[in-house]
Write a protein that holds these residues in place. Structure first.
Motif, short mmCIF file in Angstrom:
data_model
loop_
_atom_site.label_atom_id
_atom_site.label_comp_id
_atom_site.label_asym_id
_atom_site.label_seq_id
_atom_site.Cartn_x
_atom_site.Cartn_y
_atom_site.Cartn_z
N THR A 9 41.38 30.28 37.33
CA THR A 9 42.31 30.13 36.21
C THR A 9 43.50 31.06 36.37
O THR A 9 43.33 32.26 36.63
CB THR A 9 41.58 30.39 34.88
OG1 THR A 9 40.55 29.40 34.74
CG2 THR A 9 42.52 30.30 33.70
N CYS B 165 46.93 32.46 34.41
CA CYS B 165 47.60 32.62 33.13
C CYS B 165 48.49 33.85 33.24
O CYS B 165 48.15 34.80 33.95
CB CYS B 165 46.56 32.80 32.01
SG CYS B 165 47.28 32.93 30.36
N MET C 273 42.88 37.62 30.52
CA MET C 273 41.94 36.96 29.62
C MET C 273 40.57 37.62 29.74
O MET C 273 40.24 38.18 30.78
CB MET C 273 41.84 35.47 29.97
CG MET C 273 43.17 34.74 29.87
SD MET C 273 43.16 33.11 30.65
CE MET C 273 42.03 32.23 29.58
N TRP D 207 37.20 32.52 30.71
CA TRP D 207 37.95 31.32 31.09
C TRP D 207 36.97 30.29 31.62
O TRP D 207 35.78 30.57 31.80
CB TRP D 207 39.01 31.67 32.15
CG TRP D 207 38.42 32.47 33.26
CD1 TRP D 207 37.87 32.00 34.41
CD2 TRP D 207 38.26 33.90 33.29
NE1 TRP D 207 37.38 33.04 35.17
CE2 TRP D 207 37.61 34.21 34.49
CE3 TRP D 207 38.60 34.93 32.42
CZ2 TRP D 207 37.29 35.52 34.84
CZ3 TRP D 207 38.28 36.23 32.77
CH2 TRP D 207 37.64 36.51 33.97
N GLN E 79 40.09 34.88 37.40
CA GLN E 79 41.30 34.66 36.63
C GLN E 79 42.38 35.58 37.19
O GLN E 79 42.14 36.76 37.45
CB GLN E 79 41.08 34.98 35.15
CG GLN E 79 42.22 34.51 34.27
CD GLN E 79 43.05 35.63 33.67
OE1 GLN E 79 42.61 36.74 33.45
NE2 GLN E 79 44.31 35.32 33.42
#
Length: 187
Positions: free
Chosen positions: A114, A116, A120, A123, A132
């Protein structure tokens, strides 16, 4: 084809030099070095993933300036994961994809990871060892074992590969809240 990841380039942003103690004379010097570092690593068949904050400041509001920078980016495909400083002119560039959140298959198991702009705590597929990648925090935090900062401020102002990320991740601590959000998964 290789996926390359980076974040927080802040092309054209004079003040980011002082905010993050970047070793550049001015924004023009910073922009040149960032482009040179990208071109030194990203090949003509590769994908370049920019996890937010492509450009910012007065220069970023001038479409011709950032279009010129965009045209100098290497790689076959260029993707933007939107950050808090990505606005009209940046979003209008001819990216191959634009999203708030993306999943990219990478690594020896071709697993979805993931992407972003923001770090985070959990996820999709986090409990199955999916990582992530994020930016946003500049040089304030490297991340944790499974959520890793790919920003230029912590990678010598250059993009990184999955292998680079995994190597650093192995040396980072687990997130203190991991057991709260993904009980019974990773140690």
């Amino acid at each position: 084809m290789v996926n390359w990841y980076t974040a927080d380039t802040h092309f054209g942003h004079e003040n980011i030099i002082n905010f993050c103690n970047r070793p550049f004379r001015d924004a023009e010097h910073m922009d040149r070095v960032l482009i040179e570092n990208l071109r030194a690593k990203v090949g003509p068949e590769d994908d370049l993933w920019i996890l937010g904050d492509f450009a910012f400041g007065k220069r970023a509001k001038r479409a011709p300036y950032i279009a010129e920078l965009f045209n100098e980016l290497p790689g076959a495909r260029k993707h933007l994961v939107i950050g808090n400083h990505d606005h009209g002119p940046t979003l209008a560039l001819p990216w191959d994809s634009i999203a708030d959140l993306a999943q990219v298959r990478d690594g020896p198991q071709n697993q979805n990871h993931t992407l972003c702009h923001y770090p985070m705590i959990t996820w999709n597929h986090a409990g199955r060892n999916a990582l992530q990648f994020f930016g946003h925090v500049h040089d304030n935090w490297l991340g944790s074992r499974n959520s890793i900062n790919v920003g230029v401020d912590v990678w010598d102002f250059a993009p990184v590969t999955y292998e680079d990320i995994v190597s650093r991740a192995a040396k980072l601590p687990m997130n203190l809240h991991w057991k709260d959000v993904e009980p019974g998964t990773m140690e």
